[in-house]
Design a protein around this motif. Structure first.
Motif, PDB file in Angstrom:
ATOM      1  N   SER A   7      -4.330  -2.934  -8.360  1.00  0.00           N
ATOM      2  CA  SER A   7      -2.753  -3.383  -8.382  1.00  0.00           C
ATOM      3  C   SER A   7      -2.763  -4.908  -8.352  1.00  0.00           C
ATOM      4  N   ALA A  67      -3.908   7.609  -8.640  1.00  0.00           N
ATOM      5  CA  ALA A  67      -3.308   6.533  -8.467  1.00  0.00           C
ATOM      6  C   ALA A  67      -4.574   5.279  -8.892  1.00  0.00           C
ATOM      7  N   VAL A  68      -5.720   5.343  -8.359  1.00  0.00           N
ATOM      8  CA  VAL A  68      -6.517   4.725  -8.628  1.00  0.00           C
ATOM      9  C   VAL A  68      -7.088   4.628  -9.917  1.00  0.00           C
ATOM     10  N   HIS A  86      -8.875   9.870  -7.415  1.00  0.00           N
ATOM     11  CA  HIS A  86      -7.336   9.885  -6.773  1.00  0.00           C
ATOM     12  C   HIS A  86      -6.594   9.667  -8.433  1.00  0.00           C
ATOM     13  N   GLU A  91      -6.626   1.368  -4.556  1.00  0.00           N
ATOM     14  CA  GLU A  91      -5.569   1.067  -5.655  1.00  0.00           C
ATOM     15  C   GLU A  91      -4.986  -0.204  -5.411  1.00  0.00           C
ATOM     16  N   HIS A 104       1.908  11.580  -5.423  1.00  0.00           N
ATOM     17  CA  HIS A 104       1.663  11.095  -6.686  1.00  0.00           C
ATOM     18  C   HIS A 104       2.062  11.930  -7.949  1.00  0.00           C
ATOM     19  N   GLN A 123      -4.605   3.032 -12.310  1.00  0.00           N
ATOM     20  CA  GLN A 123      -4.432   1.622 -12.120  1.00  0.00           C
ATOM     21  C   GLN A 123      -5.835   0.988 -12.879  1.00  0.00           C
ATOM     22  N   LYS A 137       0.990  -1.126  -0.071  1.00  0.00           N
ATOM     23  CA  LYS A 137       0.066  -0.056   0.065  1.00  0.00           C
ATOM     24  C   LYS A 137       0.784   1.293   0.263  1.00  0.00           C
ATOM     25  N   TYR A 158      -7.878   5.541  -0.665  1.00  0.00           N
ATOM     26  CA  TYR A 158      -7.582   5.359  -1.867  1.00  0.00           C
ATOM     27  C   TYR A 158      -6.425   4.219  -1.915  1.00  0.00           C
ATOM     28  N   GLN A 159      -5.724   3.966  -0.669  1.00  0.00           N
ATOM     29  CA  GLN A 159      -4.634   3.108  -0.978  1.00  0.00           C
ATOM     30  C   GLN A 159      -5.190   1.758  -1.103  1.00  0.00           C
ATOM     31  N   TRP A 214     -16.025   1.196  -2.493  1.00  0.00           N
ATOM     32  CA  TRP A 214     -14.940   1.770  -3.017  1.00  0.00           C
ATOM     33  C   TRP A 214     -15.237   3.387  -2.400  1.00  0.00           C
TER      34      TRP A 214
END
Length: 968
Positions: A453, A499-500, A497, A449, A393, A503, A386, A445-446, A440
């Motif tokens: 991932s 990162a989400v 976010h 994501e 980011h 991915q 995580k 967000y971790q 969700w």
């Protein structure tokens, strides 16, 4: 000492003074007594406080010890001993220690004397040094540093030694074991106990020495109650515990038989566990120590794995089981450290985790407790993957890069877990994935994501390959489809976010085959790509990556699933397919997409048009609509650039024109053998565009930028168009050659080679006319005066020469050698001479190989009686045959280098080709005319010509040996 020269050693010395100091250094190195002068300076206190001069003196003495001391006389040996004793006496008298770097250099000097003199000339070296310990901290420090320097010279396995040095080092270690190692061990115990409270820095250095020497001395001298008890005490001392931990780590790594190693590990583990030392803490101040402790646990785990592997090979099942039990007893410790929040602590034990999985693969089927270990390991790895709250980011720096590197290690462990127990991994991931995505909107967000991932990683960790992951039957395929279905239907792509969302798109591109199976989700995904989630995202990073992934997606998803959305996609992309001009920007760019991102957009648009189900007329209309804005602005941009007075804005115009050419080039990437330009009705679209673009060749401003873009577009047109492009080639060549420099010519030749390769004989009449102008332009550039200091221009000329030979080779390889035969005899002879000279004289091995390859092909083409090329047989004997000998016999030709040996192989092929075409005539010429001129006796001549009749592989081996003998 030359005081004026020494001034150049200071930190504020100018370049001239520094140069003088370096010359003085070389002078002292080269004189017999230079080292003595420096030794006198070090023992006279003349330069006390001037550390840079002292360091200089040590460097001179070091050079002497490395190069000449081994051959010194008994007097020289005595003088060196006297210097060292005087120096140590001075250190004893000093009120304060020397700087650390000077102490290290002094220790290195002592070590260099030691490896020459011990044991033959100075057997009492270490005994003499040991005697100094009673004089206090300063000499104890020098003693320990000297031992570390001796370790570097004699033991360090990372330093490559010659055979002679290895023999010397073995002799030194053997003699030390017999003579002084027990006394050294006692000295170490004395130091660590005497200075434990008063000088922890010295104790830490001593522990480093023990760790270095334990690898080759008797383990019983260290792994005993006396030393272990004090190491254990140090493990509770905040100032010493890291050094103690490193020392125990080195003891654990000591090479031993498995049974002895297991006993050693067990004894250490017992005392460490009973003392409560093997515990973790979340205190930031503890992290450096915990990283050392984690490294120790890692070493223990790896050593037990090594013991188990050796016992496995020995087929000792009883001890093998004991080793496995000991190993698995350490797994909970490994998991504790692996799960620590500090990545340095966690990462130190990652190798243990990775290798433990390898062990489990060999002992399957897994026992219940082993399956628990696997599950716990997977949970820990998932947690460590995580992102931290502090991760940036949008602006990734060094900390972020370090985490990504560690995350890659964790992903490797995860993938190995999948290979070990795919069912467990798949079930765990699916449960976590489904639970996270079902909630969700409220999840961190971790977590979201990570869920996405892990789905991305399943393609690598499951046995199925990516291409087959959605084919066939079985629960794995079904579960992956279920997770993809959840992902694209859950709305998670709206998560705010970067990162989400990134991915999400990475998963869409990776699992593109899913959409061929379930095309009902294609529309939703396309919309995500095209709206504010993807290409219109507020994050530049997301927009950039999405542009690439969108390009991949439309290329791989079945065309029929995209057909109904084609026009809507092009319409939604319209505002992203814009050539932003300097005039419109007024110098202030605020575009949604960068030029490199727009390249992918234009390529995507081209692919969509080409692979659509529309008619040829419709495709032509859509492609014209795509290219017209670019082509329409081109002439205006050229004029604006010419009229612009401001140099910076003029450059902006040139870059904009280059972008226009690049965008147009990328639109052609969708064409293929199955979907040609002609079949799509787009020939006129591109020829009309080319006609406009070629006008840029006449513009003298920013010529390199414009010509590069035009060349690129021409390359694409040669690929995509057939004979329709030929009418543009003459004018393009003429303009590209005009006033070209070395770099431009080098970049131009691949275009000519491409034209020759594609059109072959069709282009010959035209090439025959322009061949000599091209060659003469190249010759003029290569022969122009050149500043010897201009390395950039020299490199460009070297590249141009390589390109020239590539051009000649391309003509001969593609059945267009008539271009050469169509030249005047003098011109052809000149060209052929450049090839033979390149074969013999070029310092570039690649050029030499190319030249000999050209000569071989020419012999094959023109060397026979049927060729009818006047004078070529004479050229073979006067130029080609001598070249085959002169090149390998040149002083600079290195027959031990693998690349130059390839040149010898090419000469062998050339000589075999001559023999094939000329037969006994060639043999007679060599025996009677040429080989005797090389001072070869008749027997050697006969040997060579007989070898020519052998297989080419055998002849190549013979030639290497032949030229090696000739040059010896």
């Amino acid at each position: 000492m030359d005081e004026l020269a020494l001034q150049g050693l200071g930190p504020h010395a100018d370049a001239q003074s520094h140069q003088r100091a370096m010359q003085y250094f070389e002078q002292l190195k080269s004189t017999t007594d230079g080292w003595k002068l420096c030794a006198s300076a070090l023992t006279s206190n003349a330069y006390d406080g001037q550390d840079h001069i002292k360091f200089f003196c040590f460097k001179v003495i070091e050079e002497y010890l490395k190069t000449s001391y081994v051959n010194s006389s008994a007097e020289g040996h005595t003088e060196m001993k006297a210097f060292l004793r005087t120096f140590m006496d001075i250190q004893l008298q000093r009120g304060r220690p020397e700087a650390s770097f000077l102490r290290n250099k002094a220790a290195q000097v002592l070590a260099l004397v030691f490896i020459v003199d011990y044991p033959s000339r100075w057997e009492s070296f270490l005994t003499d040094i040991l005697a100094l310990l009673s004089y206090g901290v300063t000499l104890a420090d020098l003693y320990l540093r000297t031992l570390m320097a001796i370790d570097s010279e004699v033991v360090d396995r990372e330093i490559i030694h010659t055979v002679e040095e290895c023999e010397r080092n073995t002799q030194i270690k053997d003699h030390m074991r017999l003579q002084c190692v027990p006394a050294m061990v006692e000295s170490w115990f004395h130091i660590v106990t005497t200075y434990e409270a008063s000088n922890t820095e010295l104790v830490s250095l001593c522990l480093q020495v023990i760790g270095a020497y334990v690898s080759w001395i008797d383990i019983g001298l260290i792994a005993n109650e006396k030393f272990v008890s004090i190491l254990l005490r140090f493990m509770t001392n905040v100032l010493l515990r890291e050094s103690a931990c490193d020392c125990i780590y080195e003891i654990i790594l000591k090479g031993m038989e498995p049974a002895s190693k297991m006993d050693l590990i067990q004894s250490f583990m017992s005392v460490l566990e009973s003392a409560g030392i093997l515990k973790t803490s979340d205190n930031d101040d503890e992290c450096d120590y915990l990283a050392k402790l984690s490294k120790l646990i890692n070493g223990i785990g790896l050593q037990l794995i090594l013991c188990w592997q050796r016992l496995l090979k020995a087929d000792d099942k009883a001890k093998q089981q004991v080793a496995l039990q000991m190993l698995e007893a350490k797994v909970p410790l490994m998991l504790t450290f692996l799960g620590h929040e500090d990545d340095d602590v966690s990462g130190a034990v990652a190798e243990f985790a990775h290798d433990y999985i390898t062990v489990l693969k060999q002992v399957s089927p897994l026992q219940p407790h082993q399956r628990d270990n696997v599950k716990n390991l997977m949970i820990v790895v998932m947690g460590k993957m995580k992102f931290d709250d502090s991760y940036n980011h949008e602006s990734e720096g060094e900390d972020e890069a370090m985490f990504l590197a560690y995350r890659k290690e964790l992903r490797d462990i995860f993938n190995n877990l999948g290979a070990l127990d795919a069912e467990l991994v798949l079930t765990t991931i699916q449960n976590f994935f489904t639970q996270t995505l079902s909630n969700w909107r409220e999840a961190k967000y971790q977590d979201v994501e990570l869920a996405l991932s892990l789905l991305h990683s399943l393609a690598e960790c499951l046995p199925s390959s990516k291409g087959q992951i959605f084919t066939g039957e079985g629960t794995k395929v079904t579960r992956l489809q279920e997770m993809m279905r959840v992902m694209v239907s859950s709305g998670v792509s709206y998560y705010q976010h970067s990162a989400v969302i990134l991915q999400f798109f990475e998963n869409v591109a990776r699992y593109d085959k899913f959409f061929n199976i379930e095309p009902r989700y294609v529309a939703d995904v396309l919309m995500a790509f095209l709206d504010e989630r993807g290409l219109r995202n507020t994050s530049p990073h997301v927009r950039s990556r999405t542009a690439y992934l969108f390009s991949r997606f439309v290329r791989t998803v079945n065309r029929q699933h995209l057909a109904e959305y084609l026009e809507e996609m092009l319409k939604r992309c319209h505002d992203l397919l814009v050539l932003h001009t300097p005039a419109a920007d007024n110098g202030h760019s605020n575009h949604q997409m960068s030029p490199s991102d727009q390249l992918f957009m234009y390529e995507t648009a081209g692919v969509l048009i080409v692979h659509s189900s529309a008619s040829a007329d419709k495709k032509q209309q859509m492609m014209r609509h795509l290219l017209s804005p670019i082509v329409g602005k081109y002439d205006d941009l050229l004029q604006a650039m010419m009229q612009e007075q401001d140099e910076q804005r003029q450059l902006l115009y040139a870059q904009c024109l280059s972008q226009a050419l690049n965008y147009a080039s990328r639109t052609s990437k969708g064409f293929s053998v199955q979907n040609t330009v002609a079949q799509c009705g787009c020939v006129e679209v591109y020829t009309e565009s080319l006609e406009v673009f070629l006008r840029g060749l006449d513009v003298p401003v920013h010529r390199p930028i414009l010509h590069a873009g035009i060349r690129q577009f021409l390359h694409r047109m040669v690929v995509c168009l057939d004979s329709q492009v030929l009418r543009f080639i003459p004018m393009a060549i003429e303009k590209l050659l005009l006033n070209a420099d070395a770099r431009e010519l080098h970049d131009f030749i691949p275009l000519i080679n491409q034209v020759v390769t594609k059109f072959k004989a069709v282009i010959c009449p035209y090439l025959a006319q322009v061949f000599m102008p091209i060659v003469e332009t190249i010759f003029n550039v290569l022969s122009a005066p050149l500043d010897a200091r201009d390395q950039v221009s020299a490199a460009e000329r070297s590249l141009l020469q390589r390109s020239y030979y590539s051009f000649i080779s391309t003509l001969i390889t593609n059945d267009t050698a008539q271009v050469l035969t169509g030249q005047a005899a003098d011109n052809l002879h000149t060209v052929l001479m450049t090839v033979t000279r390149g074969a013999v004289e070029s310092p570039d091995v690649t050029c030499q190989k190319t030249c000999f390859n050209i000569l071989t092909k020419l012999v094959t083409l023109w060397g026979g009686p049927e060729s009818g090329l006047n004078g070529f047989v004479d050229f073979i004997y006067k130029q080609i045959v001598p070249a085959c000998f002169m090149a390998p016999l040149a002083p600079s030709f290195n027959l031990s280098d693998a690349q130059t040996v390839l040149v010898v192989n090419e000469t062998a092929s050339c000589m075999k080709a001559i023999l094939d075409k000329r037969g006994e005539e060639c043999i007679n010429f060599l025996n009677t005319n040429y080989l005797p001129t090389l001072n070869m006796n008749p027997d050697l001549c006969l040997e060579y010509t007989q070898a020519m009749h052998s297989d080419v592989k055998i002849f190549r081996k013979y030639l290497k040996a032949f030229f090696t003998r000739a040059k010896s």
